[in-house]
Design a protein around this motif. Structure first.
Motif, PDB file in Angstrom:
ATOM      1  N   ASN A   1       0.807  -1.214   0.000  1.00 49.24           N
ATOM      2  CA  ASN A   1       0.000   0.000   0.000  1.00 49.24           C
ATOM      3  C   ASN A   1       0.844   1.270   0.000  1.00 49.24           C
ATOM      4  OD1 ASN A   1      -2.695  -0.825  -0.311  1.00 49.24           O
ATOM      5  ND2 ASN A   1      -2.803  -1.443   1.834  1.00 49.24           N
ATOM      6  N   SER A   2       2.121   1.153   0.292  1.00 45.91           N
ATOM      7  CA  SER A   2       3.017   2.310   0.182  1.00 45.91           C
ATOM      8  C   SER A   2       3.260   2.675  -1.285  1.00 45.91           C
ATOM      9  CB  SER A   2       4.365   2.017   0.859  1.00 45.91           C
ATOM     10  OG  SER A   2       5.168   1.165   0.048  1.00 45.91           O
ATOM     11  N   ARG A   3       3.046   1.707  -2.178  1.00 48.49           N
ATOM     12  CA  ARG A   3       3.304   1.862  -3.619  1.00 48.49           C
ATOM     13  C   ARG A   3       4.747   2.311  -3.882  1.00 48.49           C
ATOM     14  NH1 ARG A   3      -2.315   4.329  -3.534  1.00 48.49           N
ATOM     15  NH2 ARG A   3      -1.202   6.268  -3.274  1.00 48.49           N
ATOM     16  N   ASP A   4       5.657   1.833  -3.044  1.00 53.82           N
ATOM     17  CA  ASP A   4       7.076   2.148  -3.161  1.00 53.82           C
ATOM     18  C   ASP A   4       7.806   0.890  -3.639  1.00 53.82           C
ATOM     19  OD1 ASP A   4       9.807   2.570  -2.757  1.00 53.82           O
ATOM     20  OD2 ASP A   4       9.540   3.495  -0.792  1.00 53.82           O
ATOM     21  N   PRO A   5       8.152   0.837  -4.940  1.00 50.39           N
ATOM     22  CA  PRO A   5       8.788  -0.379  -5.479  1.00 50.39           C
ATOM     23  C   PRO A   5      10.052  -0.791  -4.738  1.00 50.39           C
ATOM     24  CG  PRO A   5       8.179   1.115  -7.246  1.00 50.39           C
ATOM     25  CD  PRO A   5       7.969   1.859  -5.962  1.00 50.39           C
ATOM     26  N   GLU A   6      10.836   0.171  -4.291  1.00 46.07           N
ATOM     27  CA  GLU A   6      12.067  -0.150  -3.570  1.00 46.07           C
ATOM     28  C   GLU A   6      11.748  -0.820  -2.235  1.00 46.07           C
ATOM     29  OE1 GLU A   6      16.012  -0.652  -2.800  1.00 46.07           O
ATOM     30  OE2 GLU A   6      15.133   0.056  -4.671  1.00 46.07           O
ATOM     31  N   ARG A   7      10.836  -0.241  -1.486  1.00 46.82           N
ATOM     32  CA  ARG A   7      10.453  -0.807  -0.184  1.00 46.82           C
ATOM     33  C   ARG A   7       9.912  -2.225  -0.353  1.00 46.82           C
ATOM     34  NH1 ARG A   7       5.581   1.283   3.828  1.00 46.82           N
ATOM     35  NH2 ARG A   7       5.660  -0.525   5.196  1.00 46.82           N
TER      36      ARG A   7
END
Length: 141
Positions: A31-37
């Motif tokens: 749900n952060s939509r952060d590919p790295e995370r």
């Protein structure tokens, strides 16, 4: 690039409590939509099947996720523990998103996860179906 922790708890073998915690951590990360995370939760050589796409390695996963969230706008996800045993977890999920034209979709599916001893996911198998929905039919805000 962010440093990867040597261990990513909770670790297998999973209990119901630790499996639920792993599922919630995955939901929060996606749900952060952060590919790295999100990519940091997978082994460097992780193998994925996502619908009809086959990916290998964290770099491919990161690129796939960046492309996904560039197309699937305002993405919101809910995951639910389905089953667990040893180093494996099965989840059902649904997420909602819209395309650039404003059409909303609800995507339903299930995933099977397999973890390495350090708690990183080494395999992910995902089956997903998309259903167009009206904006007023959204369930996930």
């Amino acid at each position: 690039m962010t440093d990867i922790p040597a261990v990513r708890p909770p670790l297998p073998p999973f209990t119901e409590e630790s499996a639920r915690a792993k599922v919630q951590a995955a939901e929060d990360a996606w749900n952060s939509r952060d590919p790295e995370r999100v990519a940091l939760a997978y082994t460097e050589d992780s193998v994925w099947r996502n619908r009809d796409r086959f990916l290998t390695g964290r770099a491919e996963i990161r690129a796939f996720l960046a492309d996904k969230w560039a197309r699937e706008l305002d993405y919101r996800l809910r995951k639910e523990l389905w089953a667990f045993t040893g180093n494996r977890i099965s989840v059902r999920f649904e997420y909602e998103w819209h395309d650039a034209g404003g059409q909303w979709f609800r995507s339903h599916g299930n995933e099977q996860w397999e973890f390495a001893d350090d708690g990183l996911m080494r395999r992910r198998e995902a089956s997903i179906n998309d259903v167009p929905i009206a904006p007023g039919d959204r369930r996930i805000a």
